[in-house]
Design a protein around this motif. Structure first.
Motif, short mmCIF file in Angstrom:
data_model
loop_
_atom_site.label_atom_id
_atom_site.label_comp_id
_atom_site.label_asym_id
_atom_site.label_seq_id
_atom_site.Cartn_x
_atom_site.Cartn_y
_atom_site.Cartn_z
N MET A 1 0.85 -1.19 0.00
CA MET A 1 0.00 0.00 0.00
C MET A 1 0.89 1.24 0.00
SD MET A 1 -3.35 0.90 2.28
CE MET A 1 -2.58 1.14 3.88
N PHE A 2 0.57 2.19 -0.87
CA PHE A 2 1.38 3.39 -1.04
C PHE A 2 0.61 4.60 -0.52
CE2 PHE A 2 2.96 0.30 -3.94
CZ PHE A 2 4.32 0.54 -4.08
N VAL A 3 1.25 5.39 0.33
CA VAL A 3 0.64 6.60 0.86
C VAL A 3 1.59 7.78 0.63
CG1 VAL A 3 -0.66 5.34 2.62
CG2 VAL A 3 1.59 6.25 3.19
N GLY A 4 1.05 8.99 0.72
CA GLY A 4 1.87 10.18 0.52
C GLY A 4 1.00 11.33 0.02
N VAL A 5 1.45 12.55 0.24
CA VAL A 5 0.68 13.72 -0.16
C VAL A 5 0.69 13.86 -1.68
CG1 VAL A 5 1.13 14.92 2.01
CG2 VAL A 5 2.62 15.33 0.04
N ASN A 6 -0.26 14.61 -2.20
CA ASN A 6 -0.32 14.86 -3.63
C ASN A 6 0.93 15.61 -4.09
OD1 ASN A 6 -2.87 13.69 -3.81
ND2 ASN A 6 -3.92 15.63 -3.44
N GLY A 7 1.40 15.25 -5.27
CA GLY A 7 2.52 15.96 -5.87
C GLY A 7 3.89 15.38 -5.61
N VAL A 8 3.98 14.29 -4.84
CA VAL A 8 5.30 13.73 -4.52
C VAL A 8 5.75 12.71 -5.56
CG1 VAL A 8 5.04 14.10 -2.05
CG2 VAL A 8 4.32 11.91 -3.05
N GLY A 9 4.87 12.36 -6.50
CA GLY A 9 5.22 11.37 -7.50
C GLY A 9 4.81 9.96 -7.11
N LYS A 10 3.74 9.85 -6.32
CA LYS A 10 3.31 8.55 -5.80
C LYS A 10 2.86 7.60 -6.92
CE LYS A 10 -0.03 8.93 -2.90
NZ LYS A 10 -1.25 8.61 -3.68
N THR A 11 2.00 8.10 -7.80
CA THR A 11 1.47 7.24 -8.86
C THR A 11 2.58 6.81 -9.82
OG1 THR A 11 -0.64 8.42 -8.70
CG2 THR A 11 -0.31 7.03 -10.63
N THR A 12 3.47 7.72 -10.14
CA THR A 12 4.61 7.39 -10.99
C THR A 12 5.49 6.33 -10.32
OG1 THR A 12 4.64 9.59 -12.00
CG2 THR A 12 6.67 8.32 -12.12
N THR A 13 5.68 6.48 -9.02
CA THR A 13 6.47 5.51 -8.26
C THR A 13 5.84 4.13 -8.32
OG1 THR A 13 7.35 7.19 -6.75
CG2 THR A 13 7.28 4.92 -5.93
N ILE A 14 4.52 4.07 -8.15
CA ILE A 14 3.81 2.78 -8.22
C ILE A 14 4.02 2.14 -9.59
CG2 ILE A 14 1.52 1.70 -8.22
CD1 ILE A 14 0.69 3.87 -6.17
N GLY A 15 3.90 2.95 -10.64
CA GLY A 15 4.10 2.43 -11.99
C GLY A 15 5.50 1.87 -12.19
N LYS A 16 6.50 2.57 -11.67
CA LYS A 16 7.89 2.11 -11.84
C LYS A 16 8.18 0.85 -11.02
CE LYS A 16 9.97 6.54 -13.14
NZ LYS A 16 10.98 7.57 -12.81
N ILE A 17 7.60 0.76 -9.84
CA ILE A 17 7.80 -0.45 -9.04
C ILE A 17 7.07 -1.63 -9.67
CG2 ILE A 17 7.28 -1.54 -6.81
CD1 ILE A 17 8.01 1.05 -5.45
N ALA A 18 5.88 -1.37 -10.22
CA ALA A 18 5.15 -2.42 -10.95
C ALA A 18 6.00 -2.95 -12.10
CB ALA A 18 3.82 -1.89 -11.45
N TRP A 19 6.62 -2.03 -12.83
CA TRP A 19 7.50 -2.41 -13.94
C TRP A 19 8.66 -3.27 -13.44
CZ3 TRP A 19 12.70 -1.18 -14.72
CH2 TRP A 19 13.22 -1.52 -15.98
N ARG A 20 9.29 -2.85 -12.34
CA ARG A 20 10.43 -3.59 -11.78
C ARG A 20 10.01 -5.00 -11.36
NH1 ARG A 20 15.37 -2.87 -9.35
NH2 ARG A 20 15.41 -0.68 -9.97
N LEU A 21 8.87 -5.10 -10.66
CA LEU A 21 8.40 -6.40 -10.21
C LEU A 21 8.06 -7.31 -11.39
CD1 LEU A 21 6.15 -5.26 -7.21
CD2 LEU A 21 8.35 -6.46 -7.06
N LYS A 22 7.47 -6.73 -12.43
CA LYS A 22 7.13 -7.52 -13.61
C LYS A 22 8.40 -7.99 -14.31
CE LYS A 22 4.47 -7.62 -17.86
NZ LYS A 22 3.82 -6.84 -18.94
N GLN A 23 9.42 -7.12 -14.38
CA GLN A 23 10.69 -7.49 -14.99
C GLN A 23 11.33 -8.67 -14.26
OE1 GLN A 23 10.32 -5.63 -18.02
NE2 GLN A 23 12.54 -5.70 -17.85
N GLU A 24 11.03 -8.79 -12.98
CA GLU A 24 11.57 -9.88 -12.17
C GLU A 24 10.75 -11.16 -12.31
OE1 GLU A 24 11.62 -8.19 -8.28
OE2 GLU A 24 13.35 -6.88 -8.69
N GLY A 25 9.72 -11.12 -13.18
CA GLY A 25 8.94 -12.32 -13.46
C GLY A 25 7.67 -12.47 -12.65
N ASN A 26 7.25 -11.41 -11.96
CA ASN A 26 6.05 -11.47 -11.13
C ASN A 26 4.80 -11.05 -11.91
OD1 ASN A 26 7.25 -12.02 -8.34
ND2 ASN A 26 8.42 -10.21 -8.96
N LYS A 27 3.67 -11.57 -11.47
CA LYS A 27 2.36 -11.16 -11.99
C LYS A 27 1.82 -10.07 -11.08
CE LYS A 27 -2.09 -13.18 -13.42
NZ LYS A 27 -2.93 -14.40 -13.39
N VAL A 28 1.62 -8.87 -11.63
CA VAL A 28 1.35 -7.67 -10.83
C VAL A 28 -0.02 -7.08 -11.17
CG1 VAL A 28 2.21 -5.37 -10.18
CG2 VAL A 28 3.84 -7.19 -10.79
#
Length: 334
Positions: A134-161
């Motif tokens: 679960m990701f928390v944080g105030v608006n404008g810190v780049g939270k959604t972008t961070t989620i997208g990049k971590i999803a990409w990293r986890l998928k690159q490692e062979g995970n179903k995300v």
């Protein structure tokens, strides 16, 4: 071998393993080196300038050193911890030259950050069920972008995300996460804008369990202005997660904007009053000279940094490595 010893060997060239053992490791070092350039210049330049006028170690020396640390955004409490430790260590080691004093400063910074712990940046992984982040944080810190990049990293490692658009309040938040889902090739569970985020979380957990996803990443609203509503909202989400998954969320990750400096520490404290934070993600480190805040957050809150943002590219969100961070911070001092 301790972290400080490894850094010293890297500086002196005694051990080229850190730089050249693997191509991947070399790329990571390069990313840290480039991404921390502004913070390093701020920190190293101030300390080098201060130590260039080094004459003797007296109380004026320590007072001036404290001012130097604070101006480098290390933070008041961390600054006191370092200078208090230095007082004893400098006398114990009979440090008399600026080079010796630099070495003691770096050693104390390492000791205070590391606290004898290893593998702090590793995300928890559940067995036999989806891992819930679960990701928390105030608006404008780049939270959604961070989620997208971590999803990409986890998928690159062979995970179903799977992603869950739990921020139903900010205009465009759902669409932004859906764009990221499409970009990295992972599905998104979403509801209506202005709808109940907990129902989105429930639907996402159901889908994640039924379709055997490895990871479920949940976005949340970033409204710290009204802490009462935020707390109720997060508590409701946690109840839903705990009802469906006995242990609750495996990680609750607070996303902070490194460019805000000590204000990031304030935000971490405020969120910590509302929810149990298991790790921090600092975005935009490459765009600021205030990276020293990582040291004060670790010292005051004892929450590990899991990832740091070192640029705009997908793989510029890197797992936080204390060794590389401190190497990047002090390399111009030696």
């Amino acid at each position: 071998m301790g972290l400080f010893d490894r850094i010293k060997r890297a500086f002196t060239g005694e051990d080229e393993v850190i730089k050249h053992e693997e191509k991947k490791e070399s790329i990571v070092i390069e990313k840290y080196d480039k991404g921390m350039e502004k913070t390093r210049r701020s920190f190293s330049d101030r300390l080098n300038e201060f130590l260039a006028d080094f004459r003797e170690i007296d109380e004026d020396f320590f007072e001036d050193l404290e001012e130097t640390f604070i101006s480098s955004d290390v933070g008041f409490e961390m600054t006191l911890a370092i200078t208090d430790a230095l007082r004893d260590e400098v006398r114990l080691k009979n440090a008399t030259t600026s080079g010796q004093v630099k070495e003691v400063i770096i050693e104390k910074m390492v000791d205070i950050y590391e606290k004898g712990e290893d593998n702090l940046s590793v995300l928890k992984k559940a067995e036999g069920r989806p891992t819930v982040l679960m990701f928390v944080g105030v608006n404008g810190v780049g939270k959604t972008t961070t989620i997208g990049k971590i999803a990409w990293r986890l998928k690159q490692e062979g995970n179903k995300v799977l992603l869950a658009a739990g921020d139903t309040f900010r205009a465009g938040a759902i669409q932004q996460l859906e764009v990221w889902g499409e970009r990295v090739g992972v599905p998104v569970v979403a509801g209506k804008e202005g709808g109940d985020p907990s129902s989105v979380v429930f639907d996402a957990i159901k889908k994640a369990k039924e379709e055997n996803f490895d990871y479920l990443l949940i976005d949340t609203a970033g409204r710290l202005q009204n802490k009462v509503n935020l707390m109720k909202e997060l508590e409701k989400m946690n109840r839903i997660i705990s009802r469906e998954i006995e242990t609750g969320a495996d990680e609750t990750l607070l996303v902070l904007d490194a460019t805000t400096g000590q204000n990031a520490l304030v935000q971490a404290k405020q969120f910590g009053e509302t929810i149990d934070i298991t790790g921090l993600i600092l975005t935009k480190l490459d765009g600021t000279a205030k990276g020293g805040v990582i040291l004060s957050i670790r010292h005051e809150l004892n929450i590990p940094v899991k990832f740091i943002g070192l640029g705009e590219q997908m793989d510029d969100l890197q797992p936080f490595e204390p060794e590389q961070f401190i190497y990047g911070l002090v390399k111009d001092m030696l």
